[in-house]
Design an enzyme around this catalytic site. Structure first.
Site, PDB file in Angstrom:
ATOM      1  N   ASP A   1       0.789  -1.245   0.000  1.00 19.27           N
ATOM      2  CA  ASP A   1       0.000   0.000   0.000  1.00 19.27           C
ATOM      3  C   ASP A   1       0.819   1.293   0.000  1.00 19.27           C
ATOM      4  O   ASP A   1       0.482   2.248   0.727  1.00 19.27           O
ATOM      5  CB  ASP A   1      -0.950   0.006   1.202  1.00 19.27           C
TER       6      ASP A   1
ATOM      7  N   ASP B   1      -4.845  -0.801  -1.673  1.00 18.21           N
ATOM      8  CA  ASP B   1      -6.238  -0.640  -1.324  1.00 18.21           C
ATOM      9  C   ASP B   1      -6.964  -0.175  -2.583  1.00 18.21           C
ATOM     10  O   ASP B   1      -6.458   0.700  -3.309  1.00 18.21           O
ATOM     11  CB  ASP B   1      -6.392   0.426  -0.225  1.00 18.21           C
TER      12      ASP B   1
ATOM     13  N   HIS C   1     -10.748   0.597  -3.064  1.00 19.94           N
ATOM     14  CA  HIS C   1     -12.089   0.629  -2.496  1.00 19.94           C
ATOM     15  C   HIS C   1     -13.130   1.221  -3.441  1.00 19.94           C
ATOM     16  O   HIS C   1     -12.853   2.198  -4.143  1.00 19.94           O
ATOM     17  CB  HIS C   1     -12.093   1.464  -1.213  1.00 19.94           C
TER      18      HIS C   1
ATOM     19  N   HIS D   1     -17.702   2.183   0.341  1.00 23.00           N
ATOM     20  CA  HIS D   1     -17.087   1.238   1.277  1.00 23.00           C
ATOM     21  C   HIS D   1     -17.512   1.515   2.718  1.00 23.00           C
ATOM     22  O   HIS D   1     -17.585   2.670   3.162  1.00 23.00           O
ATOM     23  CB  HIS D   1     -15.561   1.281   1.161  1.00 23.00           C
TER      24      HIS D   1
ATOM     25  N   HIS E   1     -10.538   7.057   1.166  1.00 20.41           N
ATOM     26  CA  HIS E   1      -9.168   6.875   0.693  1.00 20.41           C
ATOM     27  C   HIS E   1      -9.086   5.755  -0.335  1.00 20.41           C
ATOM     28  O   HIS E   1      -9.886   4.821  -0.310  1.00 20.41           O
ATOM     29  CB  HIS E   1      -8.212   6.571   1.862  1.00 20.41           C
TER      30      HIS E   1
ATOM     31  N   LYS F   1      -6.949  -4.919  -3.320  1.00 26.11           N
ATOM     32  CA  LYS F   1      -7.736  -5.504  -2.231  1.00 26.11           C
ATOM     33  C   LYS F   1      -8.767  -4.517  -1.697  1.00 26.11           C
ATOM     34  O   LYS F   1      -8.700  -3.322  -1.989  1.00 26.11           O
ATOM     35  CB  LYS F   1      -6.812  -5.957  -1.096  1.00 26.11           C
TER      36      LYS F   1
ATOM     37  N   CYS G   1      -2.302  -2.689   7.520  1.00 20.65           N
ATOM     38  CA  CYS G   1      -2.182  -3.583   6.362  1.00 20.65           C
ATOM     39  C   CYS G   1      -0.849  -4.343   6.316  1.00 20.65           C
ATOM     40  O   CYS G   1      -0.813  -5.490   5.866  1.00 20.65           O
ATOM     41  CB  CYS G   1      -2.400  -2.800   5.073  1.00 20.65           C
TER      42      CYS G   1
END
Length: 234
Positions: free
Chosen positions: A11, A52, A54, A58, A99, A124, A176
């Site tokens: 990330d 990430d 999203h 989310h 984010h 992810k 993470c």
């Protein structure tokens, strides 16, 4: 089996880095030189990124939850294990600023990271119903593909390459990075987290993070330690 190491860079995205990231981790850019040093090593059989990724709706975004208990960083909501079809199973989810929205500038990998030799990126957290700190599974332990969660089965990719050891670096150490390292160890790989090549959202939690890593069979190592030397030295 011979030593076949992989590197997972977690990330390193614009939204997690100062000065403009919506969920900026203090010192997030400071670890780029160390990560690039590891990325440059030819000893790694496999080098991968995580991101990430999203959707706008989310569950972890404070803006998607009603007030008054919807303050980023402070508030928690109860989430159900709907992905795993076990709605009776619940957990507390911390709320975050918006984010790393799919396709946004904030979700992109930061400039200055040498990703020329990276094989692929694990995207992810794509399911709006559950958080996914680990690149191996969501917060309930589910692994679903595509829009349902994650773009790759990282464990399967590592097994295909006959990986024996996994090195984990990136952001954020208390979320993470920690959970990805624990997921790697749980999947059966000898797992190292390089301490100097991570930064935390809340550095005061690092002692607790170290305890969780030790309990989960993850070894915390130094950039100057023997475990890292064996992938950096010719």
């Amino acid at each position: 089996m011979s030593f076949r190491p992989a590197l997972i860079v977690v990330d390193m995205q614009n939204d997690f880095c100062p000065p403009d990231g919506s969920l900026a981790v203090s010192g997030g850019r400071d670890i780029v030189p160390l990560i690039n040093k590891l990325l440059a090593s030819p000893r790694f059989v496999l080098k991968v990124l995580t991101q990430d990724w999203h959707p706008t709706d989310h569950i972890s975004f404070a803006a998607n939850n009603p007030g008054p208990n919807n303050k980023p960083f402070e508030s928690f909501v109860d989430v159900q294990n709907l992905v795993g079809k076990k709605p009776e199973q619940t957990m507390k989810q911390r709320l975050w600023p918006v984010h790393c929205v799919q396709g946004s500038k904030g979700a992109e990998i930061i400039d200055g990271l040498d990703i020329s030799d990276v094989r692929f990126s694990v995207k992810k957290g794509q399911d709006p119903q559950v958080e996914m700190y680990s690149a191996f599974s969501d917060s309930f332990g589910n692994l679903t593909y595509g829009a349902g969660g994650v773009s790759h089965s990282l464990a399967e990719e590592l097994v295909t390459e006959q990986i024996t050891h996994v090195y984990v670096v990136g952001l954020a150490g208390d979320y993470c990075v920690k959970d990805t390292a624990l997921g790697s160890a749980k999947a059966g790989f000898t797992t190292y987290l390089v301490e100097e090549a991570q930064r935390c959202v809340d550095p005061s939690t690092w002692p607790d993070v170290k305890s969780a890593l030790a309990q989960g069979s993850v070894t915390l190592v130094s950039i100057d330690g023997s475990e890292v030397r064996q992938v950096l030295e010719p």
